[in-house]
Every structure is written in structure tokens, then in C-alpha cells.
Design an enzyme around this catalytic site. Structure first.
Site, PDB file in Angstrom:
ATOM      1  CB  ILE A   8      -0.911  -0.089   1.288  1.00  0.00           C
ATOM      2  CG1 ILE A   8      -2.019  -1.132   1.306  1.00  0.00           C
ATOM      3  CG2 ILE A   8      -1.783   1.412   1.257  1.00  0.00           C
ATOM      4  CD1 ILE A   8      -3.045  -1.282   0.153  1.00  0.00           C
ATOM      5  CB  SER A   9       2.136   3.221  -2.712  1.00  0.00           C
ATOM      6  OG  SER A   9       1.179   3.529  -3.583  1.00  0.00           O
ATOM      7  N   GLY A  10      -0.119   4.403  -0.698  1.00  0.00           N
ATOM      8  CA  GLY A  10      -0.848   5.570  -0.343  1.00  0.00           C
ATOM      9  C   GLY A  10      -1.464   6.420  -1.654  1.00  0.00           C
ATOM     10  N   GLY A  11      -1.458   5.448  -2.795  1.00  0.00           N
ATOM     11  CA  GLY A  11      -2.066   5.817  -3.980  1.00  0.00           C
ATOM     12  C   GLY A  11      -3.161   5.107  -4.191  1.00  0.00           C
ATOM     13  CB  SER A  14      -1.392   0.166  -3.941  1.00  0.00           C
ATOM     14  OG  SER A  14      -1.335   1.451  -3.290  1.00  0.00           O
ATOM     15  CB  CYS A  98      12.700   0.953  -6.536  1.00  0.00           C
ATOM     16  SG  CYS A  98      11.985   0.886  -5.060  1.00  0.00           S
ATOM     17  CB  CYS A 195      10.429   7.944  -5.130  1.00  0.00           C
ATOM     18  SG  CYS A 195      11.883   6.618  -4.955  1.00  0.00           S
TER      19      CYS A 195
END
Length: 369
Positions: A8-11, A14, A98, A195
Site C-alpha cells: 500500500i503506497s498511499g496511492g 494499490s 527499486c 521518488c
């Protein structure tokens, strides 16, 4: 019930991925990765906001959220490699690094070993297909959002443990689902750029970590046109930031970087995006990954993508060694940048890729230094 840990990236991507897996009957839990330690320029760092959004998403979906700090692993395996590449005159792709070193290595291991997961899932726009007991990585349905370019380093063991639930959806559909679920991320803008740099000026950020030495800008005839601010700040095909816009050899076209000489600290430029010194049909690729694990022993025809969101180009691949390939394009392409990824496709199937280490311009760039 199979357990899935969703990154969960906060976007929005996801968050919708997590909901879709719930609908498919999986036991879903979220995990938020912190990959960069906040510095003293907090206005540029979105990690606190992203974590807050991740908590909101998981509360809405009624799933637990784990947090883990991979900043040390990121620093050693992504950022240091990124810096070394720039110092050597290359233009690296930290997103590929990454994915290879953090998301599908440390995150995958942590989810399986520490959290007891059967699978991990992310919000990448890609698809997987099982063909003859081998997993094939395929482009996402949404051609504008396909992210297979960033995942060519994945192997069979990793893909067997990965789910990509939004790969069969368009971005428009993903946002529509998020709005229907009243997710806080429904209208959140997609993250762009590197990022760990965020909204900071790339040049000022990089100068904190790399010793910068100004040097000459010359044209392909050896004439000095100006001064550059440090070779690592420039990439092949770059137009902005040269500060020689008023200088012309008569054709009035803008100037572009066509070569870099690290040894002599010289930047070479030419006019026009389609200048023969900027165009190439042949380049060399190393650090090869084949998704199905097969080593290429004879030439093949396929297509190649040399930068994200650029159209694939038909090509022939000639193996020089196990870890070196020669690529010959059907037609010339402008601004092939050493350090970037070249990713290979057969139709919609991503078969592998590697790192561009050398390009051969249509005409030789003479040394004047």
C-alpha cells in the site's frame, strides 16, 4: 484462504488492488514501505502524507496495515548504485532498481517469511499468464499506463508469488472504482519523477552527493560554445539547461547533448533532435535478465522499448556473450541514453531486458579533446 500482502503506497492503484483481491476471496493485509529517511526538507517529502492515506485506505477496507523500514536496503542497493551510475556518465533508472532490490526482493521476503503470506500484490499495470508451466509477464491493458518496462528483472520464482490485480483494468476504471468506494485516494495525483528527490531541483539535490566540476560544451566540430555545470547533470538528448540557446550555426534548431566525455569533462552538442549524431540503430546491452530464465544462444527478432512510454521498435537481438547483447533496430531512434533500460517484447509479452551501455550514432562523433 490464501493470504496476500498488498504493498500500500498511499496511492489509488494499490488501494484498488487491495479491494479487488478482497472480492476474489483472498485474506488481504496491507504493508507500507518506508524506503527513504526524511531529511530536513520536509516540504519535499510525501512519505508522512502517503502513510496517513495508507492508514485511511486500510481502515476503509477493514484490513490491517503493517509498516516496515527498508531505508538502509534502499540506500545500499538503489541509491548508491544510482549515484555510481551518474558519476560514470550513465543515466540510471531507479524505478527498475527499486523493483528489483526492494519491492520484489526485500518486501517479498518479508511478506513470505515474517508475515506468513502466500503472495504479495502491487498496483502495477501488468498482467501474468501461465503458459506451459512458465509464467509470462504481459503488458497491462491500459497502453498509457503499462509498467512492464520496470519489471523485466523479475524471475519465475518471484512471479509465482506475485499478483497484479489492476493489470486488466484501465486507469479510468481504477479511479471510478476508488470513487465508488469513497477511498481517499480516488482523486489523488499519480506520483511522478524520482521518488527520493520529489519536488526538489534535481541538480541541487545531486550536488549534495556528487562532486561537481564545470567544463566545456563543444559542438561536433570542436568549437567551444559554453560551460556545463557538471557532466552528471546531463543526459543524451537533453535540451534544457545548456544555456547556449542564442548560439547558432545557421540552421536555427535547438541544441541537444549528443555525447559526454567523463575523462576530459566535456559535453558535446549538436543541433536538431534528429541530428545523425543523436540517432542510432545499433546499441549494446548488458546486465541481462530473461523472465523465463532461458539464455539466448542465437539471434531473435522482437521489439524493444528504450524508455518508458515510448513506442516499441522492431529489432534483432544478437547474443555476443551470456551477459552482452547487440541490438540492431529496424529504424533509427533518437537519444538512446546509456544507463537506461532496454526491454524486449514479443507482441504483448515482456521477455526480458538489460541496461544500455553503449550506442553507435549514425555518424561517428570525432574527438577534439
Amino acid at each position: 484462504m490464501k493470504k496476500v500482502i498488498v504493498g500500500i503506497s498511499g496511492g489509488v492503484d494499490s488501494s484498488v488492488a487491495a479491494w479487488l483481491l478482497q472480492q476474489q476471496g483472498y485474506l488481504v493485509e496491507g504493508l507500507f514501505m518506508k524506503n527513504w529517511e526524511n531529511d530536513d526538507e520536509k516540504e519535499y517529502c510525501s512519505s508522512e502524507e502517503d502513510l496517513s492515506d495508507a492508514w485511511s485506505i486500510c481502515n476503509t477496507l477493514k484490513i490491517p496495515l503493517h509498516t516496515v523500514n527498508f531505508a538502509q536496503e534502499y540506500w545500499e542497493n538503489v541509491f548508491q548504485v544510482f549515484l555510481q551510475a551518474y558519476q560514470s556518465g550513465f543515466t540510471p533508472n531507479p524505478d527498475v532498481l527499486c523493483n528489483k532490490e526492494i519491492k520484489f526482493k526485500h518486501f517479498l521476503d518479508f511478506a513470505l517469511e515474517d508475515l506468513g503470506a502466500d503472495f504479495i500484490a502491487t498496483g502495477h499495470y501488468v498482467r501474468c499468464m501461465n503458459v506451459k508451466k512458465k509464467i509470462t509477464l504481459m503488458k497491462g491493458i491500459d497502453q498509457n499506463k503499462d509498467q512492464s518496462y520496470f519489471l523485466y528483472t523479475l524471475n519465475q520464482q518471484q512471479l509465482k508469488r506475485c499478483l497484479f490485480p489492476i493489470g486488466s483494468l484501465t486507469k479510468l476504471t481504477v479511479r471510478k472504482i476508488a470513487k465508488e468506494l469513497n477511498l481517499i485516494t480516488a482523486n489523488k495525483k499519480d506520483s511522478t519523477g524520482i521518488c527520493f528527490i520529489g519536488k526538489r531541483n534535481f541538480r541541487s539535490f545531486l550536488s549534495n552527493y556528487i562532486a561537481i566540476q564545470p567544463g566545456d560544451i563543444i559542438n561536433i566540430h570542436g568549437n567551444k560554445l559554453g560551460l556545463h555545470q557538471g557532466i552528471p547533470f546531463y543526459t543524451i538528448g537533453q535540451r534544457k539547461g545548456l544555456n547556449i540557446g542564442g548560439i547558432s550555426n545557421g540552421n536555427g534548431k535547438p541544441w541537444y547533448v549528443v555525447d559526454k566525455n567523463i575523462t576530459h569533462n566535456v559535453l558535446i552538442v549538436a543541433q536538431g533532435i534528429n541530428h545523425p549524431c543523436l540517432m542510432s540503430r545499433i546499441f549494446i546491452v548488458q546486465k541481462i535478465f530473461w523472465i523465463k530464465g532461458n539464455i539466448l544462444k542465437s539471434p531473435i527478432q522482437c521489439s524493444v522499448k528504450i524508455r518508458y512510454q515510448q513506442s516499441d521498435v522492431q529489432c534483432q537481438i544478437y547474443p555476443i556473450s551470456v551477459d552482452t547483447l547487440k541490438i540492431i533496430l529496424k529504424q533509427p531512434v533518437t537519444a538512446i541514453a546509456p544507463g537506461q533500460s532496454a526491454v524486449f517484447y514479443i507482441k504483448k509479452h515482456c521477455i526480458g531486458g538489460g541496461t544500455i551501455i553503449k550506442r553507435f550514432p549514425l555518424i561517428h562523433i570525432k574527438n577534439y579533446y
